[in-house]
Structure formats: C-alpha cells, structure tokens
Design a protein around this motif. Structure first.
Motif, PDB file in Angstrom:
ATOM      1  N   UNK A   1     -20.157   2.569  -8.698  1.00 17.62           N
ATOM      2  CA  UNK A   1     -19.721   1.301  -8.133  1.00 17.62           C
ATOM      3  C   UNK A   1     -19.375   1.484  -6.668  1.00 17.62           C
ATOM      4  N   UNK A   2     -19.414   0.406  -5.909  1.00 15.94           N
ATOM      5  CA  UNK A   2     -19.035   0.524  -4.499  1.00 15.94           C
ATOM      6  C   UNK A   2     -17.643   1.119  -4.353  1.00 15.94           C
ATOM      7  N   UNK A   3     -17.502   1.937  -3.339  1.00 17.85           N
ATOM      8  CA  UNK A   3     -16.206   2.533  -3.024  1.00 17.85           C
ATOM      9  C   UNK A   3     -15.260   1.446  -2.521  1.00 17.85           C
ATOM     10  N   UNK A   4     -13.975   1.636  -2.757  1.00 15.51           N
ATOM     11  CA  UNK A   4     -12.947   0.745  -2.220  1.00 15.51           C
ATOM     12  C   UNK A   4     -12.019   1.572  -1.348  1.00 15.51           C
ATOM     13  N   UNK A   5     -11.554   0.991  -0.244  1.00 14.85           N
ATOM     14  CA  UNK A   5     -10.575   1.657   0.612  1.00 14.85           C
ATOM     15  C   UNK A   5      -9.369   0.747   0.730  1.00 14.85           C
ATOM     16  N   UNK A   6      -8.182   1.323   0.553  1.00 15.10           N
ATOM     17  CA  UNK A   6      -6.951   0.554   0.666  1.00 15.10           C
ATOM     18  C   UNK A   6      -5.884   1.440   1.277  1.00 15.10           C
ATOM     19  N   UNK A   7      -5.453   1.088   2.473  1.00 10.99           N
ATOM     20  CA  UNK A   7      -4.351   1.787   3.145  1.00 10.99           C
ATOM     21  C   UNK A   7      -4.522   3.306   3.153  1.00 10.99           C
ATOM     22  N   UNK A   8      -5.693   3.751   3.524  1.00 11.88           N
ATOM     23  CA  UNK A   8      -5.917   5.187   3.665  1.00 11.88           C
ATOM     24  C   UNK A   8      -6.271   5.907   2.380  1.00 11.88           C
TER      25      UNK A   8
ATOM     26  N   UNK B   1      -4.301  -1.881 -17.093  1.00 11.92           N
ATOM     27  CA  UNK B   1      -3.379  -0.903 -16.534  1.00 11.92           C
ATOM     28  C   UNK B   1      -3.150  -1.261 -15.076  1.00 11.92           C
ATOM     29  N   UNK B   2      -1.886  -1.285 -14.642  1.00  9.55           N
ATOM     30  CA  UNK B   2      -1.523  -1.527 -13.249  1.00  9.55           C
ATOM     31  C   UNK B   2      -0.922  -0.233 -12.711  1.00  9.55           C
ATOM     32  N   UNK B   3      -1.482   0.265 -11.602  1.00  7.39           N
ATOM     33  CA  UNK B   3      -1.038   1.514 -10.989  1.00  7.39           C
ATOM     34  C   UNK B   3      -0.507   1.227  -9.593  1.00  7.39           C
ATOM     35  N   UNK B   4       0.664   1.771  -9.272  1.00  5.27           N
ATOM     36  CA  UNK B   4       1.182   1.729  -7.913  1.00  5.27           C
ATOM     37  C   UNK B   4       0.444   2.817  -7.131  1.00  5.27           C
ATOM     38  N   UNK B   5      -0.292   2.445  -6.099  1.00  6.50           N
ATOM     39  CA  UNK B   5      -1.098   3.414  -5.360  1.00  6.50           C
ATOM     40  C   UNK B   5      -0.270   4.329  -4.460  1.00  6.50           C
ATOM     41  N   UNK B   6       0.970   3.958  -4.174  1.00  4.74           N
ATOM     42  CA  UNK B   6       1.825   4.855  -3.391  1.00  4.74           C
ATOM     43  C   UNK B   6       2.296   6.032  -4.232  1.00  4.74           C
ATOM     44  N   UNK B   7       2.723   5.760  -5.454  1.00  7.50           N
ATOM     45  CA  UNK B   7       3.232   6.818  -6.325  1.00  7.50           C
ATOM     46  C   UNK B   7       2.182   7.346  -7.299  1.00  7.50           C
ATOM     47  N   UNK B   8       1.071   6.627  -7.453  1.00  7.57           N
ATOM     48  CA  UNK B   8       0.025   6.918  -8.437  1.00  7.57           C
ATOM     49  C   UNK B   8       0.571   6.937  -9.858  1.00  7.57           C
ATOM     50  N   UNK B   9       1.556   6.098 -10.105  1.00  2.78           N
ATOM     51  CA  UNK B   9       2.147   5.967 -11.439  1.00  2.78           C
ATOM     52  C   UNK B   9       1.752   4.628 -12.054  1.00  2.78           C
ATOM     53  N   UNK B  10       1.592   4.637 -13.367  1.00  2.00           N
ATOM     54  CA  UNK B  10       1.339   3.401 -14.102  1.00  2.00           C
ATOM     55  C   UNK B  10       2.636   2.615 -14.134  1.00  2.00           C
ATOM     56  N   UNK B  11       2.593   1.376 -13.644  1.00  2.00           N
ATOM     57  CA  UNK B  11       3.796   0.542 -13.581  1.00  2.00           C
ATOM     58  C   UNK B  11       3.766  -0.603 -14.599  1.00  2.00           C
TER      59      UNK B  11
END
Length: 167
Positions: free
Chosen positions: A60-67, A117-127
């Motif tokens: 799938x196409x790559x996604x970029x978000x905040x680095x 599943x919802x993941x916080x991308x700062x902590x890489x934890x499932x929220x």
C-alpha cells in the motif's frame, strides 16, 4: 521536451506496486522485498535505506505523519513505523487486516479478531480497541470526525471518532 530529467541510484530492488511518497523535497519508496529508502530530490541522492524484518511485498502507499513513515505489507500482515529522518524501525504491529489510516498522532487499523485498534504514534502504544464484529477489508477513511470502514462482507460502516477514542 519530455525527456528524462535525471535518475537517483538506490539500493531498492524490484518495485511495481506503489508510487513513491513525496514530502517536501524528499521521496520515500519501497520495493517488493521489504526495502524502504528515502531520497533527497534536490541533490538526487539516497539518504537512507532500511530493510524490514520480513521480506514481503509492501503493498500500500506509504504514509508520513510528523516524521514517522507508516509502511504496510499485506503479505506480512504488518505495519512498520520508521523514522522518516534515518529509517530506523521504531515499532511494528502484526496481524493487521488492512492498511492503516493516520492523523492527529493517531493510527487506526483493523485486526483479524474483528477489532479496530487505535495507536498513539508518539508512544506507539495501543490506546483503544473496539469490537466491530467483522474484519475490515481496506484502508479506513477519516472524514468529518468519522471513521469510514468497509468490511469483508461488503458492509460500509461509519464510526464517530469521539465514541471510538474519547479524549
């Protein structure tokens, strides 16, 4: 004149499924064997090359978000999160049913247990997790505060993000 402007040498192998992602003056591209590279478009040089743990096609196409670069492989059923700055693998999630959607430091995807599943991308934890009763079949869409899903049975669902993930 429509001629070739230039080429950028790379360590990528064969790639025929996805177009590069352009962010500013950088391009990110993937190959069929789990390789991902970043290129500087001004200098026409490869900045970094990373090889994922699996050697499965990135589909799938790559996604970029905040680095952060989000890379999905259907064959590996995995999302890998890479640093867009240097290609380091920051984390990964397995048993992923479809490509993720991301925004506002959150990534959402479905698994094969019929959950979102919802993941916080700062902590890489499932929220957050939410049972939806079916496996999603394609990348979800974010629209007007709603998550739009399609499932393997052909249903289309809309879920209010505030219900899925109250802040």
């Amino acid at each position: 004149d429509g001629g070739l402007i230039g080429r950028i040498p790379s360590r990528l192998g064969e790639s025929d499924t996805i177009a590069p992602l352009i962010v500013g003056n950088r391009a990110f591209a993937a190959d069929l064997d789990g390789g991902v590279s970043a290129f500087d478009l001004r200098s026409r040089r490869e900045i970094w090359h990373s090889r994922l743990d699996h050697e499965d096609e990135i589909t799938d196409p790559l996604l970029e978000l905040d680095g952060r670069l989000l890379v999905y492989s259907y064959e590996a059923e995995e999302i890998s999160i890479l640093s867009a700055a240097d290609g380091r693998v920051l984390g990964s999630f397995s048993e992923v049913a479809a490509a993720p959607v991301a925004g506002d430091d959150l990534m959402v995807f479905g698994n094969f247990d019929d959950e979102l599943i919802v993941v916080n991308l700062n902590s890489l934890r499932i929220v957050a997790r939410r049972e939806i009763g079916e496996t999603i079949s394609a990348r979800p869409l974010l629209m007007d505060g709603k998550l739009i899903l399609s499932t393997e049975s052909g249903k289309v669902m809309a879920i209010n993000l505030e219900v899925l993930f109250p802040r």
